[in-house]
Write a protein that holds these residues in place. Structure first.
Motif, PDB file in Angstrom:
ATOM      1  N   PRO A   1       5.182  70.333  75.028  1.00  0.00           N
ATOM      2  CA  PRO A   1       5.294  69.034  74.327  1.00  0.00           C
ATOM      3  C   PRO A   1       6.172  68.039  75.078  1.00  0.00           C
ATOM      4  CG  PRO A   1       5.503  70.823  72.775  1.00  0.00           C
ATOM      5  CD  PRO A   1       5.475  71.454  74.138  1.00  0.00           C
ATOM      6  N   PHE A   2       7.283  68.516  75.622  1.00  0.00           N
ATOM      7  CA  PHE A   2       8.163  67.614  76.365  1.00  0.00           C
ATOM      8  C   PHE A   2       7.523  67.175  77.677  1.00  0.00           C
ATOM      9  CE2 PHE A   2      11.634  66.938  79.470  1.00  0.00           C
ATOM     10  CZ  PHE A   2      12.150  65.789  78.890  1.00  0.00           C
ATOM     11  N   LEU A   3       6.822  68.087  78.334  1.00  0.00           N
ATOM     12  CA  LEU A   3       6.157  67.768  79.597  1.00  0.00           C
ATOM     13  C   LEU A   3       5.053  66.730  79.395  1.00  0.00           C
ATOM     14  CD1 LEU A   3       5.348  68.309  82.554  1.00  0.00           C
ATOM     15  CD2 LEU A   3       4.054  70.274  81.741  1.00  0.00           C
ATOM     16  N   ASN A   4       4.308  66.883  78.302  1.00  0.00           N
ATOM     17  CA  ASN A   4       3.160  66.005  78.086  1.00  0.00           C
ATOM     18  C   ASN A   4       3.561  64.573  77.769  1.00  0.00           C
ATOM     19  OD1 ASN A   4       0.619  66.783  78.617  1.00  0.00           O
ATOM     20  ND2 ASN A   4       0.213  67.718  76.635  1.00  0.00           N
ATOM     21  N   THR A   5       4.740  64.381  77.180  1.00  0.00           N
ATOM     22  CA  THR A   5       5.160  63.027  76.817  1.00  0.00           C
ATOM     23  C   THR A   5       5.332  62.144  78.056  1.00  0.00           C
ATOM     24  OG1 THR A   5       6.173  63.979  74.858  1.00  0.00           O
ATOM     25  CG2 THR A   5       6.790  61.740  75.393  1.00  0.00           C
ATOM     26  N   PRO A   6       6.133  62.555  79.084  1.00  0.00           N
ATOM     27  CA  PRO A   6       6.203  61.696  80.281  1.00  0.00           C
ATOM     28  C   PRO A   6       4.895  61.591  81.035  1.00  0.00           C
ATOM     29  CG  PRO A   6       7.436  63.720  80.627  1.00  0.00           C
ATOM     30  CD  PRO A   6       7.085  63.671  79.168  1.00  0.00           C
TER      31      PRO A   6
ATOM     32  N   THR B   1      -4.671  65.934  78.539  1.00  0.00           N
ATOM     33  CA  THR B   1      -5.604  66.638  77.651  1.00  0.00           C
ATOM     34  C   THR B   1      -5.664  68.125  78.015  1.00  0.00           C
ATOM     35  OG1 THR B   1      -6.855  64.602  77.448  1.00  0.00           O
ATOM     36  CG2 THR B   1      -7.950  66.599  76.729  1.00  0.00           C
ATOM     37  N   GLY B   2      -5.620  68.423  79.317  1.00  0.00           N
ATOM     38  CA  GLY B   2      -5.622  69.819  79.748  1.00  0.00           C
ATOM     39  C   GLY B   2      -4.429  70.578  79.197  1.00  0.00           C
TER      40      GLY B   2
ATOM     41  N   GLN C   1      -2.634  69.742  76.676  1.00  0.00           N
ATOM     42  CA  GLN C   1      -2.710  69.782  75.212  1.00  0.00           C
ATOM     43  C   GLN C   1      -3.603  70.946  74.781  1.00  0.00           C
ATOM     44  OE1 GLN C   1      -0.725  67.762  73.720  1.00  0.00           O
ATOM     45  NE2 GLN C   1      -1.216  68.191  71.582  1.00  0.00           N
ATOM     46  N   GLY C   2      -4.709  71.151  75.513  1.00  0.00           N
ATOM     47  CA  GLY C   2      -5.589  72.277  75.211  1.00  0.00           C
ATOM     48  C   GLY C   2      -4.863  73.597  75.397  1.00  0.00           C
ATOM     49  N   MET C   3      -4.081  73.685  76.490  1.00  0.00           N
ATOM     50  CA  MET C   3      -3.295  74.893  76.770  1.00  0.00           C
ATOM     51  C   MET C   3      -2.296  75.133  75.649  1.00  0.00           C
ATOM     52  SD  MET C   3      -1.680  75.381  80.486  1.00  0.00           S
ATOM     53  CE  MET C   3      -0.029  76.026  80.511  1.00  0.00           C
ATOM     54  N   GLU C   4      -1.634  74.047  75.224  1.00  0.00           N
ATOM     55  CA  GLU C   4      -0.650  74.163  74.147  1.00  0.00           C
ATOM     56  C   GLU C   4      -1.307  74.684  72.868  1.00  0.00           C
ATOM     57  OE1 GLU C   4       1.652  70.558  73.174  1.00  0.00           O
ATOM     58  OE2 GLU C   4       1.006  70.914  71.120  1.00  0.00           O
ATOM     59  N   TYR C   5      -2.484  74.124  72.563  1.00  0.00           N
ATOM     60  CA  TYR C   5      -3.183  74.567  71.350  1.00  0.00           C
ATOM     61  C   TYR C   5      -3.567  76.038  71.464  1.00  0.00           C
ATOM     62  CZ  TYR C   5      -3.781  70.105  68.964  1.00  0.00           C
ATOM     63  OH  TYR C   5      -3.574  68.948  68.265  1.00  0.00           O
TER      64      TYR C   5
END
Lengths: 102, 265, 98
Positions: free
Chosen positions: B133-138, B177-178, B180-184
């Motif tokens: 989550p922190f990585l995806n924000t920047p 998006t990639g 985010q998919g991994m996170e999910y």
């Protein structure tokens, strides 16, 4: 001149010449009389005009009418007098001939 | 060149797309309900409806691009109207997301006894906000910087740079998006794990969906930029995409702070 | 009263409402090309900086490996099933093999 066509281009070309195609709209001026009529400019032979009456107390609800070339119009409410001045190509405004398009 | 009208407004021609879009929406909702209940043919009707909607979107927007770029109907006043319309659309999107944040805060500020009286609910595994989550924000913020780069490049008339900037925008969006998919995939909760899972996946899922829409929007802008449709005088489509992208960025910031971080620790 | 209001609204529409000069001039669209060239270069650098930061963050994150979670106790509010999903027993993103 950027890529542009149609009305967008006309508008930009007029702007480059320092003109605004819509300057003829929203005409204002002294109350038109038979001796000194209110002149409304038009690119075509007729256009729709609305008469709001005179200033202040003399104002009335807007009355709409077609103002045609060579046919001055007198407002039925306040008797303001209008004439049309053609400044463009003339002809019918809808581009298909006047009443005979089916 | 004598045109048949001399006013600034675009009086659109009759179009079949409003009715085809409506029929698509009807088929989608009816098909969706049938699919989620024991009816025959629900999946078929749902897919048909979605295909209809996607087709309508494609041809309708294709027509708008033709009217604008090839027919010159988008005068200054029309462009202004399009901007107002898009701003109103984004306002409606803000309200849409506000509802999900409200639902999340409603459930988390005073957790009910049924979920153990705590938030996150007792026994639920939550994501570490300082990982993906922190990585995806920047990553998304950098994508927002890239779209600003593209905007200035268009205004400066640097057409090639603008294409590169849009490629950067889209690439960062795809990386987002990639991840985010991994996170999910790795996320311990699922959407059926308590109100936590429901609010979490509703909010982040709709955000992810909006990222995908924004990515498609930016791809279209990149293609149009490459084809020379967008000039420094006239690039309403790009502006709308950039506004949309910044909106998605801001939602991500709120998501991170309130749902991943505050709501996840 | 109502007619007066309607009249003034009409007058506005007539006199100024449709005037294109009412369109707000976008401030930075009218600024000189030089400023935009400067801003373009600035935001290009910011983008590169962002990409570099994200790459470092991503490498750090991915090299750490992700924690494995224990199966939670079967509380009644977890793994809610009122009926089967249309596509089968598992939810989307639910088949986790850790």
């Amino acid at each position: 001149m950027p890529i542009a066509t149609g009305h967008e281009r006309e508008e930009l070309e007029a702007e480059l010449e320092g003109k605004n195609l819509l300057d003829i709209d929203n005409p204002e001026g002294p109350f038109g009389t038979k001796e000194a009529p209110a002149v409304v400019k038009s690119y075509y032979d007729k256009r729709i005009v609305g008469c709001p009456g005179g200033e202040g107390e003399d104002e009335h609800d807007v009355v709409w009418f077609w103002l045609e070339k060579g046919k001055p119009h007198e407002c039925p409410v306040c008797s303001q007098y209008f004439v049309l001045e053609v400044v463009g190509p003339g002809g019918p405004p809808d581009g298909h001939g006047d009443d005979d398009h089916h | 060149m004598i045109e048949s009208q001399r006013h600034s407004y675009h009086l659109v021609d009759p179009s079949p797309w409003p009715i085809s879009g409506s029929l698509g929406a009807l088929a989608t909702t009816v098909g969706g309900v049938m699919y989620m209940h024991p009816f025959q043919g629900g999946a078929t009707l749902l897919s048909l409806g979605l295909i209809f909607i996607l087709y309508t979107m494609f041809v309708w927007w294709r027509d708008v691009l033709r009217e604008s770029t090839l027919e010159g109907h988008h005068t200054k006043v029309v462009q202004l109207g399009l901007r107002y319309g898009f701003i109103l659309f984004i306002v409606s999107e803000v309200m849409f997301f506000f509802a999900f944040f409200r639902a999340s805060f409603h459930s988390s500020l005073a957790p009910t006894v049924e979920i153990g009286g705590i938030w996150p609910p007792k026994g639920i595994g939550v994501l570490d906000p300082w990982e993906i989550p922190f990585l995806n924000t920047p990553i998304l913020l950098s994508s927002g910087a890239a779209v600003t780069w593209a905007h200035h490049a268009i205004l400066a008339g640097k057409e090639k740079r603008a294409v590169y900037a849009l490629v950067a925008t889209v690439s960062l969006a795809l990386v987002f998006t990639g991840f985010q998919g991994m996170e999910y995939y790795q996320a311990p909760p699922t959407i059926s794990d308590s109100i936590y899972g429901s609010t979490f996946f509703l909010a982040t899922g709709f955000h992810g969906f909006h990222v995908i829409i924004g990515t498609l929007f930016s791809i279209i802008c990149g293609i149009r930029q490459y084809l020379g449709h967008l000039t420094k005088e006239h690039h309403v489509g790009f502006e709308a995409a950039a506004w949309y992208w910044h909106f998605v960025d801001v939602v991500r910031l709120f998501l991170f702070v309130s749902i991943y971080w505050w709501g996840g620790i | 009263m109502a007619t007066a209001m309607a009249r003034s609204a009409l007058r506005t529409a007539l006199r100024g409402g449709s005037r294109p000069s009412a369109a707000p001039k976008r401030s930075f669209a009218s600024s000189a090309g030089h400023d935009d060239a400067y801003e373009t270069a600035k935001w290009e650098k910011i983008t590169y900086l962002g990409i570099a930061t994200c790459t470092v963050l991503a490498i750090y994150n991915l090299s750490k490996g992700h924690p494995h979670h224990e199966e939670p106790l079967p509380y009644s509010y977890l793994h809610i099933r009122n009926k089967e999903f249309p596509w089968g027993p598992d939810g989307l993103f639910e088949s986790k093999h850790h």
